[in-house]
Design a protein around this motif. Structure first.
Motif, PDB file in Angstrom:
ATOM      1  N   TYR A   1      -2.579   1.911  -4.418  1.00  0.00           N
ATOM      2  CA  TYR A   1      -2.302   2.987  -4.232  1.00  0.00           C
ATOM      3  C   TYR A   1      -3.462   3.600  -4.351  1.00  0.00           C
ATOM      4  O   TYR A   1      -4.553   4.207  -4.989  1.00  0.00           O
ATOM      5  CB  TYR A   1      -1.250   4.046  -5.189  1.00  0.00           C
ATOM      6  CG  TYR A   1      -1.308   5.445  -5.340  1.00  0.00           C
ATOM      7  CD1 TYR A   1      -0.298   6.327  -4.025  1.00  0.00           C
ATOM      8  CD2 TYR A   1      -2.122   6.210  -5.080  1.00  0.00           C
ATOM      9  CE1 TYR A   1       0.054   6.504  -4.179  1.00  0.00           C
ATOM     10  CE2 TYR A   1      -1.954   7.710  -4.260  1.00  0.00           C
ATOM     11  CZ  TYR A   1      -0.371   8.101  -4.098  1.00  0.00           C
ATOM     12  OH  TYR A   1       0.094   9.216  -3.743  1.00  0.00           O
ATOM     13  N   ALA A   2      -3.890   3.498  -2.549  1.00  0.00           N
ATOM     14  CA  ALA A   2      -5.334   3.914  -2.642  1.00  0.00           C
ATOM     15  C   ALA A   2      -6.542   2.682  -2.433  1.00  0.00           C
ATOM     16  O   ALA A   2      -6.522   1.537  -2.756  1.00  0.00           O
ATOM     17  CB  ALA A   2      -5.727   5.634  -2.442  1.00  0.00           C
TER      18      ALA A   2
ATOM     19  N   PRO B   1      -8.859   9.108   4.563  1.00  0.00           N
ATOM     20  CA  PRO B   1      -7.677   7.758   3.667  1.00  0.00           C
ATOM     21  C   PRO B   1      -7.363   7.089   4.771  1.00  0.00           C
ATOM     22  O   PRO B   1      -7.006   6.471   4.511  1.00  0.00           O
ATOM     23  CB  PRO B   1      -6.462   9.128   3.232  1.00  0.00           C
ATOM     24  CG  PRO B   1      -6.848  10.194   3.316  1.00  0.00           C
ATOM     25  CD  PRO B   1      -8.874  10.617   3.853  1.00  0.00           C
TER      26      PRO B   1
ATOM     27  N   GLN C   1       0.771  -1.262   0.075  1.00  0.00           N
ATOM     28  CA  GLN C   1       0.055   0.146  -0.421  1.00  0.00           C
ATOM     29  C   GLN C   1       1.132   1.848   0.030  1.00  0.00           C
ATOM     30  O   GLN C   1       1.450   1.457   0.775  1.00  0.00           O
ATOM     31  CB  GLN C   1      -0.939   0.016   0.856  1.00  0.00           C
ATOM     32  CG  GLN C   1      -1.935   1.087   1.352  1.00  0.00           C
ATOM     33  CD  GLN C   1      -2.939   1.395   0.530  1.00  0.00           C
ATOM     34  OE1 GLN C   1      -2.431   2.004  -0.962  1.00  0.00           O
ATOM     35  NE2 GLN C   1      -4.180   0.698   0.213  1.00  0.00           N
ATOM     36  N   TYR C   2       0.687   1.762  -1.127  1.00  0.00           N
ATOM     37  CA  TYR C   2       1.539   2.948  -0.888  1.00  0.00           C
ATOM     38  C   TYR C   2       0.584   4.680  -0.852  1.00  0.00           C
ATOM     39  O   TYR C   2       1.826   5.445  -0.881  1.00  0.00           O
ATOM     40  CB  TYR C   2       2.557   3.316  -2.708  1.00  0.00           C
ATOM     41  CG  TYR C   2       3.209   2.214  -2.732  1.00  0.00           C
ATOM     42  CD1 TYR C   2       4.482   2.822  -2.874  1.00  0.00           C
ATOM     43  CD2 TYR C   2       3.334   1.742  -3.057  1.00  0.00           C
ATOM     44  CE1 TYR C   2       5.467   1.326  -2.950  1.00  0.00           C
ATOM     45  CE2 TYR C   2       3.801  -0.086  -3.681  1.00  0.00           C
ATOM     46  CZ  TYR C   2       5.399   0.617  -3.243  1.00  0.00           C
ATOM     47  OH  TYR C   2       5.968  -0.644  -3.869  1.00  0.00           O
ATOM     48  N   GLY C   3      -0.851   4.202  -0.618  1.00  0.00           N
ATOM     49  CA  GLY C   3      -0.888   5.420  -1.038  1.00  0.00           C
ATOM     50  C   GLY C   3      -2.415   6.299   0.496  1.00  0.00           C
ATOM     51  O   GLY C   3      -1.615   5.467   1.739  1.00  0.00           O
TER      52      GLY C   3
ATOM     53  N   LEU D   1      -2.150   4.799 -12.801  1.00  0.00           N
ATOM     54  CA  LEU D   1      -1.064   5.674 -11.374  1.00  0.00           C
ATOM     55  C   LEU D   1      -0.713   6.681 -12.860  1.00  0.00           C
ATOM     56  O   LEU D   1       0.164   7.758 -12.927  1.00  0.00           O
ATOM     57  CB  LEU D   1      -0.300   5.527 -10.558  1.00  0.00           C
ATOM     58  CG  LEU D   1      -0.889   4.105 -10.445  1.00  0.00           C
ATOM     59  CD1 LEU D   1       0.058   3.695  -8.769  1.00  0.00           C
ATOM     60  CD2 LEU D   1      -1.501   4.936  -9.075  1.00  0.00           C
TER      61      LEU D   1
ATOM     62  N   SER E   1       5.328   7.534  -2.200  1.00  0.00           N
ATOM     63  CA  SER E   1       4.283   8.099  -3.719  1.00  0.00           C
ATOM     64  C   SER E   1       3.670   7.475  -4.962  1.00  0.00           C
ATOM     65  O   SER E   1       4.249   6.353  -5.090  1.00  0.00           O
ATOM     66  CB  SER E   1       5.390   8.405  -4.292  1.00  0.00           C
ATOM     67  OG  SER E   1       6.582   8.857  -4.953  1.00  0.00           O
ATOM     68  N   THR E   2       3.145   7.601  -5.401  1.00  0.00           N
ATOM     69  CA  THR E   2       3.062   6.929  -6.900  1.00  0.00           C
ATOM     70  C   THR E   2       3.774   6.464  -7.608  1.00  0.00           C
ATOM     71  O   THR E   2       3.553   5.529  -8.812  1.00  0.00           O
ATOM     72  CB  THR E   2       1.836   8.260  -7.759  1.00  0.00           C
ATOM     73  OG1 THR E   2       2.063   8.853  -8.189  1.00  0.00           O
ATOM     74  CG2 THR E   2       0.690   8.342  -6.920  1.00  0.00           C
TER      75      THR E   2
END
Length: 525
Positions: free
Chosen positions: A236-237, A214, A113-115, A331, A121-122
């Motif tokens: 990412y989210a 979020p 999970q990056y979001g 993305l 970040s993306t």
């Protein structure tokens, strides 16, 4: 407990340009009385936490619909952004901090999970995805990806499920009780050009634009990775991608279908809707692969189908098939099924031509200093986004962007400088102190990997020589050009090209960028 100093720090960081909510209290007014109001707000927040309640007046929100894409006549093409009261924002920031800090400290959120996470970040998500695909293609494997589309993810979440997820991750007692009261009985009204709708009550989801939204979402979907057994996951989210690599197409289809079925079950059980019609799959293959034309069918089985049919019944069901596409925008980068990046580079060039046209007319009306600002704000940011991924393509594609860079530099430079170049316009890069794209990609990768040691294994020498005194890294062998695009190959190669003592005295990331910029500009003609 929340202190007065905590409240004062949050007020200092609030954006004065944000619109006020239903209470009509402006941020700039609150900052004028910060020292007087901070103790009162701190006491209010502590009482709310102790009692587990939150005033209904602060639960009101104004919705401003922001158009995303598609027809302006379809309401589904708008994103509902909630404008909250300023006191609500302060309360949220301080209480959510008590929730998110332990998650970060104890590494509870999955690494995929990056979001909505600090220092992620993306670009990082895209770099990981790109590197895994290049590694698989280097091994001449088939790469199957499924890009899952969640329907209005934050707006359709089950609130009880959110609270249950928080409880499972240790957020019980007064904090969980407060969030339950905070989410219940929320109201909203849509405001467009000063005209407001009737007041409506929210039964599902979290306010888009809130601080809790979020954090609550990534806590809630964190368990999804546990049901995906074989595929690699990139999140990412609510942008989720599943990927599986294998040389056998039948095995690829079997594994991907099983993981997608598990994801659909999990989504249904957790109150999230998967939009099968907008979910896409793509088969990425290497021209070096000996596989002939492959037909892989992935179905988006409904929840009822998954629970009422056996394995044989699911094969013959009428559930919608996941559309297989030749390119997909993930993305912000357009990925094609040959992983050549030529489609994305064409889009970058299209944006740069638009910037070029604007700057051509502005050069007669503004100073060169402002033109430089416009270049960095519009052109350089367009080139730089995702460069660590799409920049690893063939030089012939990158030369299209470099040619447009030169045309932009000719607008930045005065006639005297252009005449001195004698039509050798590549000299403008050094004069204008702007790094060309072929060197900018190298600079981006060195900065990205500077603090990492994953791909930096020092070369060992049997006896001392002049070469052994230089710090060189082992460059692994590659089977094809995809292997030469992996971080494992390109990172040691780039570091071996740098002067031995260039990065010895680096003290910060900005210092590193300045050193590398000077170095790569010195290599320009």
């Amino acid at each position: 407990m929340v202190s007065t100093e905590d409240v004062a720090k949050v007020i200092d960081r609030l954006d004065c340009n944000k619109s006020p909510g239903t209470d009509q209290i402006r941020v700039r007014d609150l900052k004028l009385i910060k020292n007087s109001i901070s103790p009162v707000i701190a006491k209010f927040i502590n009482m709310c936490l102790k009692k587990g309640v939150y005033p209904n007046e602060l639960k009101k929100a104004i919705i401003r619909p922001i158009h995303k894409q598609g027809s302006h006549q379809e309401y589904t093409n708008y994103r509902p952004i909630a404008i909250l009261n300023v006191l609500n924002k302060i309360t949220e920031k301080l209480i959510v901090k008590q929730v998110s800090d332990p998650l970060k400290k104890n590494n509870i959120i999955s690494d995929v999970q990056y979001g909505f996470r600090p220092n992620r970040s993306t670009d990082m998500a895209l770099s990981k995805f790109t590197d895994d695909v290049n590694t698989a293609l280097n091994e001449q494997k088939l790469v199957m990806t499924i890009f899952i589309d969640f329907k209005k993810a934050c707006d359709t979440l089950d609130q009880d499920g959110l609270l249950q997820s928080m409880e499972e991750y240790g957020k019980r007692g007064p904090v969980n009780t407060w969030f339950r009261n905070y989410l219940k009985d929320r109201t909203l009204e849509v405001n467009i050009s000063g005209t407001s709708s009737d007041v409506g009550r929210i039964k599902y989801g979290v306010p888009t634009g809130s601080v809790y939204g979020p954090v609550g979402y990534i806590i809630h979907v964190n368990g999804m990775t546990n049901v995906i057994k074989s595929s690699s996951t990139y999140m990412y989210a609510d942008d989720t991608c599943l990927m599986y690599c294998d040389k056998g197409p039948k095995n690829v289809q079997k594994v991907m279908q099983k993981d997608l079925d598990n994801t659909i079950r999990w989504a249904h059980d957790n109150g999230i809707i998967i939009n099968v019609s907008k979910t896409k799959c793509m088969l990425i293959s290497s021209p070096y692969s000996h596989q002939k034309q492959v037909n892989i069918v992935i179905k988006g089985h409904t929840y009822d189908c998954l629970h009422s049919s056996g394995a044989s019944g699911m094969d013959s069901c009428r559930c919608e098939q996941i559309e297989q596409v030749e390119s997909y925008k993930y993305l912000g980068l357009t990925i094609d099924n040959k992983f050549s990046w030529n489609l994305h580079i064409d889009q970058v060039c299209k944006k740069l031509r638009s910037v070029l046209g604007k700057m051509y007319y502005l050069k007669y009306m503004t100073s060169r200093g402002i033109l430089y600002m416009l270049y960095h704000a519009l052109a350089d940011s367009t080139i730089g986004y995702g460069l660590g991924s799409y920049g690893l393509t063939f030089p012939v594609h990158l030369n299209k962007i470099k040619a447009l860079q030169i045309r932009l530099l000719k607008i930045l430079a005065c006639n005297k400088i252009k005449n001195e170049c004698n039509k050798e316009y590549e000299k403008l890069f050094k004069i204008c102190k702007i790094v060309p794209i072929d060197k900018k990609i190298k600079m981006t990768l060195v900065v990205e990997q500077f603090m990492k040691s994953e791909h930096k294994k020092e070369r060992e020498y049997g006896y001392p020589t002049r070469q052994s005194r230089k710090r060189k890294y082992v460059v692994p062998k590659s089977k094809n050009y995809f292997g030469r695009r992996t971080r494992g190959w390109i990172v040691p190669t780039l570091h071996n090209e740098l002067p031995p003592d260039l990065l010895g005295g680096v003290v910060s990331k900005n210092h590193l960028k300045n050193i590398l910029k000077k170095h790569y500009l010195s290599l320009c003609p």
